[in-house]
Design a protein around this motif. Structure first.
Motif, short mmCIF file in Angstrom:
data_model
loop_
_atom_site.label_atom_id
_atom_site.label_comp_id
_atom_site.label_asym_id
_atom_site.label_seq_id
_atom_site.Cartn_x
_atom_site.Cartn_y
_atom_site.Cartn_z
N PRO A 179 21.57 -6.06 12.04
CA PRO A 179 20.38 -5.43 12.66
C PRO A 179 19.11 -5.93 11.99
O PRO A 179 19.09 -6.21 10.79
CB PRO A 179 20.60 -3.94 12.38
CG PRO A 179 22.07 -3.79 12.20
CD PRO A 179 22.53 -5.06 11.53
N VAL A 180 18.04 -6.05 12.77
CA VAL A 180 16.79 -6.55 12.21
C VAL A 180 16.33 -5.61 11.10
O VAL A 180 16.54 -4.40 11.16
CB VAL A 180 15.70 -6.68 13.29
CG1 VAL A 180 16.14 -7.65 14.39
CG2 VAL A 180 15.35 -5.33 13.89
N GLY A 181 15.71 -6.18 10.07
CA GLY A 181 15.21 -5.37 8.97
C GLY A 181 16.28 -4.96 7.97
O GLY A 181 16.02 -4.13 7.10
N SER A 182 17.50 -5.54 8.08
CA SER A 182 18.56 -5.19 7.13
C SER A 182 18.29 -5.75 5.74
O SER A 182 18.85 -5.28 4.75
CB SER A 182 19.91 -5.70 7.65
OG SER A 182 20.27 -5.08 8.86
N PHE A 183 17.43 -6.76 5.68
CA PHE A 183 17.12 -7.39 4.40
C PHE A 183 15.63 -7.20 4.10
O PHE A 183 14.82 -6.98 5.00
CB PHE A 183 17.48 -8.88 4.45
CG PHE A 183 18.96 -9.10 4.66
CD1 PHE A 183 19.82 -9.24 3.59
CD2 PHE A 183 19.49 -9.12 5.95
CE1 PHE A 183 21.18 -9.42 3.78
CE2 PHE A 183 20.84 -9.31 6.15
CZ PHE A 183 21.70 -9.45 5.07
N LYS A 184 15.31 -7.29 2.83
CA LYS A 184 13.95 -6.98 2.41
C LYS A 184 12.96 -7.99 3.00
O LYS A 184 13.32 -9.13 3.33
CB LYS A 184 13.85 -6.96 0.89
CG LYS A 184 14.05 -8.32 0.22
CD LYS A 184 13.99 -8.18 -1.30
CE LYS A 184 14.17 -9.55 -1.98
NZ LYS A 184 14.12 -9.43 -3.46
N ALA A 185 11.71 -7.53 3.18
CA ALA A 185 10.66 -8.39 3.72
C ALA A 185 10.28 -9.46 2.70
O ALA A 185 10.46 -9.30 1.48
CB ALA A 185 9.45 -7.56 4.09
N ASP A 186 9.74 -10.55 3.22
CA ASP A 186 9.26 -11.60 2.31
C ASP A 186 7.88 -11.21 1.78
O ASP A 186 7.38 -10.11 2.04
CB ASP A 186 9.25 -12.96 3.01
CG ASP A 186 8.38 -12.98 4.26
OD1 ASP A 186 7.41 -12.21 4.32
OD2 ASP A 186 8.69 -13.75 5.19
N ARG A 187 7.24 -12.12 1.07
CA ARG A 187 5.98 -11.80 0.38
C ARG A 187 4.85 -11.45 1.35
O ARG A 187 3.87 -10.83 0.96
CB ARG A 187 5.57 -12.97 -0.52
CG ARG A 187 5.13 -14.20 0.22
CD ARG A 187 4.80 -15.33 -0.74
NE ARG A 187 6.00 -15.86 -1.38
CZ ARG A 187 5.98 -16.70 -2.42
NH1 ARG A 187 4.82 -17.07 -2.96
NH2 ARG A 187 7.10 -17.16 -2.93
N ILE A 188 4.96 -11.85 2.63
CA ILE A 188 3.89 -11.53 3.59
C ILE A 188 4.27 -10.38 4.53
O ILE A 188 3.52 -10.05 5.46
CB ILE A 188 3.52 -12.78 4.42
CG1 ILE A 188 4.74 -13.31 5.20
CG2 ILE A 188 2.92 -13.85 3.53
CD1 ILE A 188 4.39 -14.45 6.15
N GLY A 189 5.44 -9.77 4.30
CA GLY A 189 5.82 -8.58 5.07
C GLY A 189 6.70 -8.85 6.27
O GLY A 189 7.01 -7.92 7.03
N LEU A 190 7.12 -10.11 6.49
CA LEU A 190 7.99 -10.43 7.62
C LEU A 190 9.45 -10.40 7.19
O LEU A 190 9.78 -10.68 6.03
CB LEU A 190 7.64 -11.81 8.18
CG LEU A 190 6.20 -11.99 8.70
CD1 LEU A 190 6.01 -13.39 9.25
CD2 LEU A 190 5.87 -10.94 9.76
N HIS A 191 10.33 -10.08 8.14
CA HIS A 191 11.77 -10.03 7.89
C HIS A 191 12.48 -11.15 8.63
O HIS A 191 12.13 -11.49 9.76
CB HIS A 191 12.36 -8.69 8.35
CG HIS A 191 11.86 -7.50 7.59
ND1 HIS A 191 12.56 -6.93 6.56
CD2 HIS A 191 10.71 -6.78 7.71
CE1 HIS A 191 11.88 -5.88 6.09
NE2 HIS A 191 10.74 -5.78 6.78
N ASP A 192 13.52 -11.70 7.99
CA ASP A 192 14.49 -12.61 8.62
C ASP A 192 13.90 -13.95 9.05
O ASP A 192 14.47 -14.61 9.92
CB ASP A 192 15.15 -11.93 9.84
CG ASP A 192 15.89 -10.66 9.46
OD1 ASP A 192 16.49 -10.63 8.37
OD2 ASP A 192 15.87 -9.70 10.26
N LEU A 193 12.79 -14.43 8.44
CA LEU A 193 12.32 -15.79 8.75
C LEU A 193 13.35 -16.82 8.31
O LEU A 193 13.58 -17.81 9.00
CB LEU A 193 10.99 -16.06 8.05
CG LEU A 193 9.68 -15.74 8.79
CD1 LEU A 193 8.49 -16.12 7.94
CD2 LEU A 193 9.62 -16.43 10.14
N ALA A 194 13.99 -16.57 7.16
CA ALA A 194 14.89 -17.57 6.59
C ALA A 194 16.29 -17.50 7.20
O ALA A 194 17.04 -18.48 7.14
CB ALA A 194 14.99 -17.39 5.08
N GLY A 195 16.71 -16.38 7.78
CA GLY A 195 18.09 -16.25 8.24
C GLY A 195 18.26 -15.22 9.33
O GLY A 195 17.33 -14.90 10.07
#
Length: 661
Positions: free
Chosen positions: A574-590
């Motif tokens: 599910p979206v948001g299952s992993f912590k946000a990156d330094r700019i507040g977005l989730h799942d850019l990397a995976g």
């Protein structure tokens, strides 16, 4: 010879007498025999003891012989009556099966109690506290004995006496009841009315009148007021009745008609229907009739007693002037009727002086509805400022449709950087061209990838899933962005023919897919002093909980997995299952890879000049896909510069949205 004849005659007479005697003897003997064998006798034993010596028995029906208290029959049924003075007669039937001794017990005759009262009201009679009769002419039977007799009449004092009743006695009572003494109190508003009781004027209100028990006819008389007709009673239970009369004025009739007939009529400030109304005579009355859009009518009048008057009212229309203008040329509708165009040049309207609905509308803008009430007293000025739906919602501080769907967007101002990868970057691929880009517009980007539940709002399906929407083409993702723009009143970014995207408006502020330059800036340059290789930085050791990749938990279904990383998600999460990156977005990397706006082409881009708000290739049939996903088991696939070509829908490709500010 004569002597012989006489002798023979004598002999003949003797023989006849002999025969007659024999016949009589036979009859007597026969009667005795009948008596002895056929006649039955019955003895009546009559009681009580004091009735026995005076009792008489008489035959009522049948054949029998009665002697004192004895009855003789030939066997047929007979009826006899046993009677004695001061006793009730008793009818006895004797049949063939009756006993020879019959017991008869006579009942004493009751006493008769009689009384007659010539008084008002009905009297209730009680014997030993039990109601036995209601009325003024009493006749009641009493068995022999001692009794308590009570008489109650509502207008008299209670009366009682002891009664000794003898057998068959007639008791005539001579009763004199004592009237109740009471006082009637009469009040009227206003005071001073004549009080008339039983046609006799007894004084003016307020008045106290001493009266004996009874029912009285009461009336009042006061000039200019209607008479009161009433009854008043003085009773044992209520000897002091009181009356408080609100006298009504003598009436007159006013019949009111009006044009138009659907206005509001007020008589003495009370709303009434049109028609005939009964009003107090010799009093001033306020008459008001009004209807919106007309000048009101009002008057005062006084009617004479019993007067009948007709009043016809004709209202005059009232008009008011409205001066209307708009920031852009738009359609205007007045009370549902199209009324032409309005612009920034004021336009005058003459309208009825009533609440009026003004609607100003233009495609692509929030419709404005105004309710005004023109008046002849002054000119109304209405200047309307039409806003796009999006701008109107922002001005109102209302959440955007995207927010209501759970799509949270973050605002960024990208700066200059070099997209692609340098030749010495580990894992670099030949398609990662280095292009110098810069930006002069702020952008909004969705915090998460679009979910299945959010996409279902567009597709018309039903879903509550928070998994990212995958298995859709680039074209479907772009059409979702257009649909969301339409919901918010934003100009759409993509040009669509039928169901196919055929181009885009680069200046439109509607939702779209992020450009590759924007996506890559978010992944490796945002909030950094220099570009980094990965979303989390340059280090090759993947930090904990940074994203969903092919890791140790996916060994059972992936051939190649990352060493020393376990995200506990063998598949899509599910979206948001992993912590946000330094700019507040989730799942850019995976989690899932993402469609971006750019065409994919093998042609070499311009690498010499700085590209402002770079949109990639201007044409193509395939599209760029950015970012790793839950099947990515190589570190090079997680780099910000990594790009793939997308041709069709896949379970590993989703999307996020963006738009210009």
């Amino acid at each position: 010879m004569q002597i012989d004849d006489r002798i023979k005659q004598a002999q003949r007479r003797g023989a006849g007498l002999y025969l007659l005697g024999a016949l009589l003897t036979a009859m007597v003997v026969g009667g005795v025999l009948t008596w002895l064998f056929l006649v039955r006798g019955y003895v009546l034993n009559i009681g009580p003891e004091d009735a026995t010596p005076i009792a008489t028995v008489s035959l009522v029906s049948g054949t029998a012989w009665v002697s004192d208290n004895k009855v003789y029959t030939l066997g047929g049924a007979v009826s006899v009556e046993v009677d004695a003075d001061t006793f009730e007669p008793s009818l006895v039937t004797i049949a063939s099966d009756s006993p020879s001794n019959i017991e008869i017990m006579l009942q004493p005759s009751p006493a008769i109690l009689r009384a007659t009262l010539s008084v008002m009201g009905e009297t209730s009679w009680y014997v030993d506290n039990e109601l036995v009769y209601v009325g003024n002419n009493l006749e009641y039977l009493l068995a022999e004995g001692e009794y308590e007799l009570t008489a109650n009449n509502p207008y008299f004092m209670p009366w009682d006496t002891a009664i000794s009743a003898q057998r068959a006695e007639i008791i005539d009572l001579d009763i004199a009841l004592t009237a109740v003494q009471g006082t009637a109190v009469i009040n009227t508003q206003p005071a001073g009315a004549q009080v008339i009781i039983n046609n006799e004027v007894l004084g003016n209100s307020p008045l106290s009148i001493d009266l004996e028990g009874g029912k009285y006819a009461l009336s009042t008389n006061l000039e200019n007021y209607q008479a009161v007709q009433d009854n008043i009673e003085i009773t044992f239970n209520q000897p002091m009745p009181a009356r408080n009369y609100q006298l009504q004025a003598v009436q007159a009739m006013l019949d009111i008609g009006a044009t138009p007939s659907d206005g509001a009529l007020l008589i003495n400030n009370i709303e009434k229907p049109l028609g005939a109304h009964s009003l107090d005579a010799k009093a001033s009355h306020s008459i008001v009739y009004r209807k919106v859009g007309y000048f009101p009518y009002s008057t005062k009048l006084t009617l004479a007693p019993n007067e009948i008057r007709t009043l016809n009212i004709a209202l005059q229309p009232e008009l008011g002037k409205l001066s209307l203008s708009s920031n852009i040329q738009a359609n205007v509708s007045i009370d549902g009727q199209p009324s032409g165009l309005v612009s920034n040049q004021s336009r005058a309207f003459n309208l009825a002086a009533k609440p009026t609905q003004i609607i100003i509308s233009k495609e692509g803008y929030r419709t404005v509805t105004q309710s005004v009430t023109p008046t002849s007293q002054r000119e109304l000025v209405l200047d309307v400022n039409l806003l796009t739906e999006f701008d109107a919602r922002r001005k109102e501080g209302r959440p955007l449709i995207a927010n209501q769907m759970g799509i949270n967007l973050l605002k960024f101002r990208p700066d200059a950087y070099q997209m692609g990868s340098p030749a010495n970057e580990t894992g670099r691929r030949r398609n990662e061209h280095q292009v110098n880009v810069d930006f002069d517009r702020d952008i909004w980007v969705s915090e998460h990838e679009i979910t299945q539940a959010q996409y279902a709002r567009f597709s018309g399906k039903s879903s509550n899933s928070q998994l990212p929407q995958t298995d859709i083409t680039w074209n479907e993702a772009a059409r979702f962005a257009n649909w969301l723009s339409e919901q918010e009143g934003l100009p759409v970014f993509y040009k669509v023919r039928g169901t196919q995207v055929v181009g885009y408006d680069i200046n439109a502020k509607g939702y779209r897919l992020p450009t590759e330059a924007e996506w890559e800036w978010l992944a490796k340059k945002a909030k950094r002093s220099r570009t980094t290789v990965y979303v989390w930085g340059d280090q090759t050791r993947i930090p904990t909980n940074v994203g969903n990749f092919a890791d140790q938990s996916a060994k059972s279904n992936q051939l190649i997995v990352l060493d020393n990383y376990d995200d506990n998600q063998p598949g899509v999460a599910p979206v948001g299952s992993f912590k946000a990156d330094r700019i507040g977005l989730h799942d850019l990397a995976g989690n899932v890879s993402e469609w971006v706006n750019d065409f994919y082409t093998t042609a070499l881009p311009d690498t010499d000049n700085v590209q402002m708000n770079y949109m990639g290739a201007t044409r193509g049939t395939q599209y760029v896909v950015k970012g790793g996903n839950y099947t990515s088991g190589r570190l090079r696939e997680l780099r910000g510069a990594f790009r793939e070509v997308g041709e069709s829908a896949k379970p590993t490709i989703g999307f996020r949205i963006a738009r210009y500010d």
